[in-house]
Design a protein around this motif. Structure first.
Motif, PDB file in Angstrom:
ATOM      1  N   ASN A  34       0.831  -1.208   0.000  1.00  0.00           N
ATOM      2  CA  ASN A  34       0.000   0.000   0.000  1.00  0.00           C
ATOM      3  C   ASN A  34       0.863   1.255   0.000  1.00  0.00           C
ATOM      4  O   ASN A  34       0.547   2.235  -0.682  1.00  0.00           O
ATOM      5  N   PHE A  35       1.956   1.239   0.756  1.00  0.00           N
ATOM      6  CA  PHE A  35       2.852   2.393   0.821  1.00  0.00           C
ATOM      7  C   PHE A  35       3.511   2.631  -0.534  1.00  0.00           C
ATOM      8  O   PHE A  35       3.635   3.770  -0.980  1.00  0.00           O
ATOM      9  N   GLU A  36       3.921   1.560  -1.206  1.00  0.00           N
ATOM     10  CA  GLU A  36       4.519   1.698  -2.534  1.00  0.00           C
ATOM     11  C   GLU A  36       3.511   2.277  -3.521  1.00  0.00           C
ATOM     12  O   GLU A  36       3.877   3.086  -4.380  1.00  0.00           O
ATOM     13  N   GLU A  40       3.719   6.102  -5.877  1.00  0.00           N
ATOM     14  CA  GLU A  40       3.813   6.115  -7.332  1.00  0.00           C
ATOM     15  C   GLU A  40       3.422   7.492  -7.869  1.00  0.00           C
ATOM     16  O   GLU A  40       2.404   8.063  -7.474  1.00  0.00           O
ATOM     17  N   PRO A  41       4.222   8.038  -8.781  1.00  0.00           N
ATOM     18  CA  PRO A  41       3.942   9.369  -9.339  1.00  0.00           C
ATOM     19  C   PRO A  41       2.584   9.452 -10.037  1.00  0.00           C
ATOM     20  O   PRO A  41       1.931  10.490  -9.998  1.00  0.00           O
ATOM     21  N   MET A  42       2.143   8.366 -10.664  1.00  0.00           N
ATOM     22  CA  MET A  42       0.860   8.397 -11.367  1.00  0.00           C
ATOM     23  C   MET A  42      -0.280   8.673 -10.389  1.00  0.00           C
ATOM     24  O   MET A  42      -1.233   9.388 -10.719  1.00  0.00           O
ATOM     25  N   ASN A  43      -0.202   8.137  -9.190  1.00  0.00           N
ATOM     26  CA  ASN A  43      -1.232   8.403  -8.186  1.00  0.00           C
ATOM     27  C   ASN A  43      -1.227   9.875  -7.789  1.00  0.00           C
ATOM     28  O   ASN A  43      -2.284  10.458  -7.545  1.00  0.00           O
ATOM     29  N   TRP A  44      -0.057  10.467  -7.707  1.00  0.00           N
ATOM     30  CA  TRP A  44       0.024  11.893  -7.372  1.00  0.00           C
ATOM     31  C   TRP A  44      -0.597  12.726  -8.480  1.00  0.00           C
ATOM     32  O   TRP A  44      -1.317  13.690  -8.225  1.00  0.00           O
ATOM     33  N   ILE A  45      -0.316  12.346  -9.728  1.00  0.00           N
ATOM     34  CA  ILE A  45      -0.854  13.099 -10.858  1.00  0.00           C
ATOM     35  C   ILE A  45      -2.373  12.995 -10.871  1.00  0.00           C
ATOM     36  O   ILE A  45      -3.068  14.003 -11.081  1.00  0.00           O
ATOM     37  N   ASN A  46      -2.906  11.810 -10.646  1.00  0.00           N
ATOM     38  CA  ASN A  46      -4.360  11.633 -10.612  1.00  0.00           C
ATOM     39  C   ASN A  46      -4.988  12.461  -9.503  1.00  0.00           C
ATOM     40  O   ASN A  46      -6.029  13.095  -9.697  1.00  0.00           O
TER      41      ASN A  46
END
Length: 66
Positions: A34-36, A40-46
């Motif tokens: 879950n921490f990984e 992830e950058p894609m999650n930040w972008i979303n």
């Protein structure tokens, strides 16, 4: 401290502790996964895109109501 009267009690407690350790290890694997995912950058972008779109909708509603 527990006093044991037979080897069966000792083996039972050892088995219980071993199972508890295995459960704890599996829970740690889940937390790590879950921490990984969070990092992830894609999650930040979303997440950023969602916030920007909500803000844009609010600005559009505010402009319409003026």
């Amino acid at each position: 401290m527990k006093t044991y009267t037979s080897f069966i009690e000792i083996e039972k407690d050892l088995k219980k502790l071993e199972l508890e350790r295995e459960i704890a290890n599996e829970e740690l694997k889940i937390v790590k996964h879950n921490f990984e995912d969070i990092l992830e950058p894609m999650n930040w972008i979303n997440s950023a895109f969602k916030m920007i779109s909500k803000y844009g909708v609010l600005l559009m509603i505010k402009k319409i109501l003026k």
